[in-house]
Scaffold this active site. Structure first.
Site, PDB file in Angstrom:
ATOM      1  N   LYS A   9       0.859  -1.193   0.000  1.00 42.61           N
ATOM      2  CA  LYS A   9       0.000   0.000   0.000  1.00 42.61           C
ATOM      3  C   LYS A   9       0.888   1.234   0.000  1.00 42.61           C
ATOM      4  O   LYS A   9       2.084   1.180   0.319  1.00 42.61           O
ATOM      5  CB  LYS A   9      -0.939   0.018   1.210  1.00 42.61           C
ATOM      6  N   ASP A 134      -1.640  -1.519  10.417  1.00 39.73           N
ATOM      7  CA  ASP A 134      -1.915  -1.543   8.978  1.00 39.73           C
ATOM      8  C   ASP A 134      -2.640  -2.804   8.521  1.00 39.73           C
ATOM      9  O   ASP A 134      -3.082  -2.874   7.365  1.00 39.73           O
ATOM     10  CB  ASP A 134      -0.609  -1.414   8.187  1.00 39.73           C
TER      11      ASP A 134
END
Length: 288
Positions: A9, A134
């Site tokens: 990401k 995350d």
């Protein structure tokens, strides 16, 4: 054995609002996926053993987020099945692109289906949030505005663009950055959920520059080439818009390639994605 993508990401924005009484930080961030990924293979067994086909010589098994995800899933469900697992590591570690968290999330998602556990997305996110801030976004699987410690996610549609990731090969400790006295912790809470370039802010920069001064030098070098670099997460990976092919862009890109060669940086072209590549190739894995 079937292999699944475990994507990286990028953060398009990262703001630190405050430090909570429990020591965690209240953040506002914008996540988007990339088409860069590790590959993880799984083969289910009826015996409870967990077998790794990759080495743990560089770090202990107990620190491996894949192993921790398996243990957390077994603890939550009392599943007695086992798995043979392999990892093809393409993503750099300690680079701010969520490689370890993505590995954990992919493992939770895939084993939820292969072990026939039928856990909801909310339950998987609950398990994943115990492994790292995350992990929830990789389970959620869509570009999102994130708040809190990353667990409050609101879908956000962003342009899917071509970028160039620059990996300088510096391992940055997220723990060091978030414990740093040089980390600002007083950004104003934003109430409107959108992204434009004026919001391409990373509040971690003062702490990153203090503890890893080489990163500031790299940003200065790239800025001098008029490349507008952005450090994702706590770093060390940076990204810039991919060259459009004009004469000025070609010249800048050539200078960047020369700088990367001199400095032993890795250059990785990628495209941002609003849907995780895991769910793109295996939509049946998306939990309810």
């Amino acid at each position: 054995m079937h292999y699944y993508p475990s994507p990286a990401k990028i953060n398009r924005m990262l703001r630190v609002i405050r430090r909570e009484a429990n020591g965690y930080h209240y953040l506002q961030t914008i996540f988007q996926f990339t088409d860069l990924y590790d590959e993880i293979g799984y083969q289910i067994t009826e015996q409870p053993e967990i077998t790794f086909l990759y080495s743990h010589s560089s770090f202990p098994k107990e620190e491996d987020l894949i192993y921790r995800a398996i243990m957390a899933l077994k603890k939550a469900t009392h599943c007695q099945k086992g798995v043979v697992i392999d990892l093809i590591k393409n993503l750099p570690m300690g680079a701010g692109i969520g490689g370890g968290s993505s590995n954990a999330a992919t493992t939770l998602i895939v084993l939820n289906r292969l072990w026939e556990l039928n856990l909801s997305m909310a339950k998987l996110i609950e398990i994943g949030s115990q492994l790292g801030a995350d992990v929830p976004i990789f389970i959620y699987g869509k570009s999102a505005w994130g708040e809190g410690i990353g667990e409050k996610l609101t879908p956000l549609s962003l342009p899917e663009e071509h970028f160039l990731m620059i990996n300088p090969g510096i391992h940055i400790s997220t723990k060091v950055i978030f414990e740093s006295p040089f980390l600002p912790r007083d950004s104003t809470l934003m109430s409107e959920y959108y992204f434009d370039q004026s919001r391409a802010i990373n509040d971690c920069l003062p702490a990153i520059y203090h503890h890893y001064p080489k990163m500031e030098q790299i940003v200065e070098q790239l800025t001098a080439l008029d490349l507008d670099p952005y450090i994702t997460g706590t770093g060390s990976c940076l990204y810039i818009k991919a060259p459009m092919g004009g004469e000025a862009d070609t010249e800048k890109y050539q200078k960047l390639k020369e700088l990367a060669t001199q400095s032993a940086w890795q250059l990785l072209p990628f495209q941002s994605r609003n849907l995780s590549p895991l769910y793109s190739v295996a939509p049946q894995l998306m939990p309810d």
